[in-house]
Design an enzyme around this catalytic site. Structure first.
Site, PDB file in Angstrom:
ATOM      1  N   SER A   1      -4.849   0.467  -4.048  1.00  0.00           N
ATOM      2  CA  SER A   1      -5.844   0.664  -2.862  1.00  0.00           C
ATOM      3  C   SER A   1      -5.940   2.004  -3.160  1.00  0.00           C
ATOM      4  O   SER A   1      -5.426   2.815  -3.620  1.00  0.00           O
ATOM      5  CB  SER A   1      -5.123   0.457  -1.626  1.00  0.00           C
TER       6      SER A   1
ATOM      7  N   SER B   1      -9.722  -3.383  -0.175  1.00  0.00           N
ATOM      8  CA  SER B   1      -8.696  -2.433  -0.786  1.00  0.00           C
ATOM      9  C   SER B   1      -8.990  -1.001  -0.650  1.00  0.00           C
ATOM     10  O   SER B   1      -8.127  -0.136  -0.970  1.00  0.00           O
ATOM     11  CB  SER B   1      -8.692  -2.740  -2.449  1.00  0.00           C
TER      12      SER B   1
ATOM     13  N   LYS C   1      -9.758   1.733   4.008  1.00  0.00           N
ATOM     14  CA  LYS C   1      -8.642   2.141   4.652  1.00  0.00           C
ATOM     15  C   LYS C   1      -8.331   3.513   5.181  1.00  0.00           C
ATOM     16  O   LYS C   1      -8.951   4.448   4.367  1.00  0.00           O
ATOM     17  CB  LYS C   1      -7.304   1.879   3.635  1.00  0.00           C
TER      18      LYS C   1
ATOM     19  N   CYS D   1      -0.056  -1.046   5.165  1.00  0.00           N
ATOM     20  CA  CYS D   1      -0.700  -1.131   3.792  1.00  0.00           C
ATOM     21  C   CYS D   1       0.684  -0.899   2.856  1.00  0.00           C
ATOM     22  O   CYS D   1       0.744   0.511   2.778  1.00  0.00           O
ATOM     23  CB  CYS D   1      -1.717  -0.167   3.602  1.00  0.00           C
TER      24      CYS D   1
ATOM     25  N   SER E   1      -7.022 -11.125   1.582  1.00  0.00           N
ATOM     26  CA  SER E   1      -7.144 -10.075   2.209  1.00  0.00           C
ATOM     27  C   SER E   1      -8.601  -9.577   2.717  1.00  0.00           C
ATOM     28  O   SER E   1      -9.422  -9.561   2.240  1.00  0.00           O
ATOM     29  CB  SER E   1      -6.746  -8.912   1.275  1.00  0.00           C
TER      30      SER E   1
ATOM     31  N   HIS F   1      -7.743 -10.952  -3.041  1.00  0.00           N
ATOM     32  CA  HIS F   1      -7.479  -9.767  -3.381  1.00  0.00           C
ATOM     33  C   HIS F   1      -7.679  -9.370  -4.996  1.00  0.00           C
ATOM     34  O   HIS F   1      -7.209 -10.525  -5.705  1.00  0.00           O
ATOM     35  CB  HIS F   1      -6.057  -9.278  -3.075  1.00  0.00           C
TER      36      HIS F   1
ATOM     37  N   MET G   1      -1.629  -7.377  -2.624  1.00  0.00           N
ATOM     38  CA  MET G   1      -1.355  -6.282  -1.383  1.00  0.00           C
ATOM     39  C   MET G   1       0.049  -6.026  -1.519  1.00  0.00           C
ATOM     40  O   MET G   1       1.033  -6.791  -1.683  1.00  0.00           O
ATOM     41  CB  MET G   1      -1.857  -6.957  -0.121  1.00  0.00           C
TER      42      MET G   1
END
Length: 407
Positions: A22, A70, A73, A107, A320, A325, A329
């Protein structure tokens, strides 16, 4: 003198980092505008504008997000107030299309970057950093504010020519889902399940899960509901009509499949006690996660790399924020580790069953090794520790600009 017709932009110190698979924008709490240093609409509006949400085009062109869960954030770091901790870590999952930030979970991938970022921001005691020069590892104790849990990051360090201890970011550790190698960061999630609650919220390792009306060819499937790392619903891939070797293109381009999976996720959230009604899932995109498992099998990863069944224990795919994803994750990897090392769960059975202390699972980008230790305490299952290796790297340190009237 010409007056500005519109509000000027303000500059705020920020660090843009990759953590695991991420990326996110990291802030030191004291660097944020005063009105954004506590929870509320001002803070959310500021962070939404930084990332470029809400964006009806789904690209986040006007911000630091990249149109993917991803990379949509944000992280806010501060000195830890809890005893025996170094840094406080608050995570926000920014919705791409809607003006919403989910503060409900952690996360796990960005966790890998927290220790390094905290050291570079001066949030870890200088004497502790200096003392780590001999061992080459600085153990950063993180308080994860969203879930009130302790995480330990073993951050590699070195001493530069001036005698100052620096974070070692480059290295030869390869993480599937990340193009370039970097330094390995070992992460330990300590007691990821509350001692007062059961890791399995239905009190069962496997449930008969009512999925009537969700679009499957059956009204009930087997499911393992677990709350470790992040609340997750595990099902068998063949019960969903999948093989377990799906890549993003197989799922994310099919609106019928996405609708079906979202209905199942909402139904599972009610079964886990997270929602009173399935409609509440609309405002909680981050939890629960939905995943499917199958026994080990060979497949071609998204990079073109061949994953051989002999090199893995099982395959896992996870959703996700409404999309498959591209790898896994970090928090879902915690759930996988806890479930796999508990005999009798669907994840444990897919991995061959029996007593397991670690598993290597296949995901869309490759494989990942995770370890765990679970036990029953007073009749309740608890995960005492889950561990994995990730990597992290600074991409940019500087200032992010936001229109002053945006928050």
């Amino acid at each position: 003198m010409t007056e500005p017709k519109f509000s000027p932009q303000i500059a705020v110190r920020a660090t843009y980092m990759r953590g695991g698979t991420s990326k996110g924008t990291f802030f030191k709490l004291s660097d944020l505008p005063k009105r954004c240093q506590g929870p509320g609409q001002a803070r959310d509006n500021f962070l939404l504008r930084v990332i470029g949400s809400p964006d009806p085009y789904g690209k986040q062109i006007d911000g630091l997000g990249n149109g993917s869960s991803s990379t949509s954030k944000t992280v806010i770091l501060s000195k830890a107030k809890q005893e025996d901790h170094d840094v406080n870590y608050l995570f926000g999952q920014v919705n791409i299309a809607r003006p919403m930030i989910d503060w409900a979970g952690n996360c796990g991938n960005l966790t890998a970057a927290v220790g390094a970022c905290a050291i570079n921001m001066g949030l870890v005691d200088a004497s502790k950093v200096a003392d780590s020069a001999n061992s080459g590892i600085c153990e950063v104790r993180i308080w994860q504010e969203n879930i009130s849990k302790t995480i330990i990051a073993h951050v590699p360090v070195y001493q530069d020519d001036n005698g100052k201890v620096q974070v070692q970011e480059t290295g030869d550790f390869e993480l599937d889902g990340v193009t370039f190698p970097a330094a390995e960061v070992k992460i330990e999630f300590i007691d990821p399940v509350d001692s007062s609650s059961d890791m399995f919220p239905t009190n069962n390792l496997v449930d008969d899960f009512d999925v009537s009306g969700c679009g499957l060819d059956k009204d009930s499937v087997k499911a393992t509901f677990i709350s470790a790392g992040i609340p997750t619903i595990f099902m068998k891939s063949d019960d969903l009509g999948f093989t377990g070797t799906e890549l993003q293109g197989d799922i994310n381009s099919d609106s019928e499949i996405l609708t079906k999976l979202e209905k199942i996720r909402a139904r599972g959230g009610v079964a886990m006690g997270l929602f009173k009604d399935e409609s509440e899932a609309q405002s909680s995109q981050h939890i629960p996660k939905i995943a499917w498992v199958a026994p080990a099998q060979s497949y071609t990863a998204s990079s073109g790399k061949e994953v051989n069944s002999s090199d893995i224990d099982l395959v896992v795919r996870a959703m996700s924020m409404g999309q498959l994803h591209h790898a896994m994750m970090g928090t879902a990897a915690v759930a996988i580790a806890a479930a796999a090392t508990t005999q009798g769960t669907l994840v444990n059975e897919a991995a061959g069953g029996g007593e397991l202390s670690e598993v290597r699972f296949g995901h869309p980008s490759g494989t990942l090794l995770v370890g765990g230790a679970t036990e029953q305490v007073d009749g309740r299952w608890q995960a005492k520790k889950v561990s994995m290796s990730r990597s992290a790297r600074r991409i940019m340190v500087g200032e992010v600009f936001v229109p002053a009237d945006a928050f």
